[in-house]
Design an enzyme around this catalytic site. Structure first.
Site, PDB file in Angstrom:
ATOM      1  N   LYS A 104       1.059  -1.646  -0.119  1.00 43.73           N
ATOM      2  CA  LYS A 104      -0.185  -0.212   0.422  1.00 43.73           C
ATOM      3  C   LYS A 104       0.680   1.279   0.247  1.00 43.73           C
ATOM      4  CE  LYS A 104      -4.119  -2.353  -0.576  1.00 43.73           C
ATOM      5  NZ  LYS A 104      -4.732  -2.042  -1.205  1.00 43.73           N
TER       6      LYS A 104
HETATM    7  N1  PMP Z   1      -3.673  -8.178   1.853  1.00 48.62           N
HETATM    8  C1  PMP Z   1      -4.149  -7.148   2.829  1.00 48.62           C
HETATM    9  C2  PMP Z   1      -2.839  -7.511   3.858  1.00 48.62           C
HETATM   10  C3  PMP Z   1      -4.187  -6.211   2.317  1.00 48.62           C
HETATM   11  O1  PMP Z   1      -4.373  -4.906   2.970  1.00 48.62           O
HETATM   12  C4  PMP Z   1      -5.080  -6.125   0.670  1.00 48.62           C
HETATM   13  C5  PMP Z   1      -5.262  -4.291   1.053  1.00 48.62           C
HETATM   14  N2  PMP Z   1      -6.698  -4.143   1.046  1.00 48.62           N
HETATM   15  C6  PMP Z   1      -4.968  -6.394  -0.146  1.00 48.62           C
HETATM   16  C7  PMP Z   1      -4.292  -7.957   0.106  1.00 48.62           C
HETATM   17  C8  PMP Z   1      -5.630  -6.694  -1.070  1.00 48.62           C
HETATM   18  O2  PMP Z   1      -4.838  -5.433  -2.132  1.00 48.62           O
HETATM   19  P1  PMP Z   1      -5.631  -5.352  -3.054  1.00 48.62           P
HETATM   20  O3  PMP Z   1      -6.128  -4.155  -2.461  1.00 48.62           O
HETATM   21  O4  PMP Z   1      -4.571  -3.764  -4.120  1.00 48.62           O
HETATM   22  O5  PMP Z   1      -6.389  -5.455  -4.016  1.00 48.62           O
END
Ligand code: PMP
Length: 343
Positions: A48
């Site tokens: 992120k």
């Molecule tokens: N794994 C974790 C620990 C996350 O915090 C997130 C984000 N919500 C994701 C996977 C998925 O990533 P994305 O939001 O880019 O689909």
């Protein structure tokens, strides 16, 4: 003699550019070559960081953000941490609404990074005024000089991965990648990375990971949001009870669902076998990869990159707590590492 100081200007220089690591023991039963892209090596220990930097810098370029402005977001924790980190360096106030499913560790980390946190119930509809979406919207409307990152519905989320994660993986594999296995929450990581990789080579298979209790897999297959799919589950950050526009379903070939228990046990196994101490969804990605392998998805020539989204330190009171694992009924079959107290 003038000494060279080998220092970065600040921690933001260490966002992204994460390594890929070859797996061996954890994938030795599977046909193919398996690599983890370990996002825990980014400055804020998750994927992120990339979107926080990209979205905030895009707003700065447009003149929307100025020192002292407030940044508001809904987050399961990781996006919040990254926004708080970028805000600390750039001088913004950061207000975050998180789900009460988030680990207490994650919430404490956000506060440690200087953010103001609202904890909202996870198991209410997205339109409910108590949901973390609605709370963030309201806070943003009531706070002068503020922006709402809105990662689920912000194309810049996807673009951040198109511009960084995708090119990094292409380069790191010398263009040899054949399969990309990735979680979908907002869908930004999988969609942006996939869009880049498919432009380079449309034969690369993009394999999504979803949770039981989430609507994404069924929506991908039918084009419809089936409310009967919605159920509570434990994995944080994976799957969704709505359809985020940050997800480009057209570049995803398939979805696989994993259980809370399998994902938790597999994350613990990654630490023991590969020395990779990672988050709950990293376990979900390896578990899904095994399920894809069982369906015959890979052969000896496959070059499979799994994206591991975050670091294990955020889950000490959950999957890395034997007491929590026991409460969930997830501890059976798990090796017990002895602790000896010397009195
Ligand atoms: N794994 C974790 C620990 C996350 O915090 C997130 C984000 N919500 C994701 C996977 C998925 O990533 P994305 O939001 O880019 O689909």
């Amino acid at each position: 003699m003038k000494e060279e100081i080998q220092a970065y200007d600040n921690v933001l220089a260490l966002v992204g550019k994460t390594p890929i690591v070859k797996l061996s023991k954890a994938t030795k039963e599977l046909r193919g070559n398996f690599y983890g892209k370990v996002e825990a090596f980014s400055a804020g220990q998750s994927a992120k960081d990339r979107i926080a930097m990209h979205i905030i810098e895009a707003a700065e370029k447009k003149g929307i953000l100025k020192p002292g402005s407030t940044i508001v977001e809904t987050t399961s924790g990781n996006t919040g941490f990254s926004i708080a980190m970028v805000s600390a360096i750039k001088g913004y106030k950061c207000i975050l609404s998180v789900s009460d499913k988030s680990s207490p560790d994650k919430i404490d980390m956000l506060r440690a990074m200087g953010a103001t946190v609202y904890v909202c119930p996870a198991n209410v509809a997205a339109e409910d005024p108590r949901s973390y979406y609605e709370v963030a919207k309201r806070v943003q409307q009531e706070t002068p000089n503020s922006i709402y990152i809105n990662q689920y519905f912000n194309e810049l989320n996807t673009e951040a991965h198109y511009l960084s994660t995708g090119p990094e993986i292409w380069e790191q594999t010398g263009g040899k990648i054949t399969h990309f296995v990735c979680c979908s929450g907002t869908g930004g990581t999988i969609s942006g990375t996939a869009r880049f990789l498919k432009e380079k080579n449309p034969n690369i298979q993009i394999l999504g990971v979803d949770a039981y209790g989430s609507v994404l897999k069924k929506y991908h297959e039918t084009g419809e949001l089936d409310p009967n799919e919605i159920a509570p589950y434990k994995i944080e950050g994976l799957g969704k009870n709505l359809i985020p526009t940050a997800t480009d379903f057209s570049v995803i070939d398939k979805f696989m669902k994993v259980t809370d228990k399998d994902a938790a046990q597999t994350a613990r196994e990654l630490a023991r076998t590969e020395g990779l101490f990672l988050g709950y969804t990293s376990g979900a990605v390896l578990q899904a990869t095994r399920q894809y392998a069982a369906e015959g998805a890979f052969d000896e020539n496959s070059v499979v990159v799994m994206l591991f989204p975050d670091h294990g330190s955020r889950y000490m009171s959950k999957i890395y707590s034997d007491a929590w694992m026991e409460q969930q009924g997830f501890l059976d079959g798990e090796p017990k590492n002895e602790i000896t107290y010397i009195k």
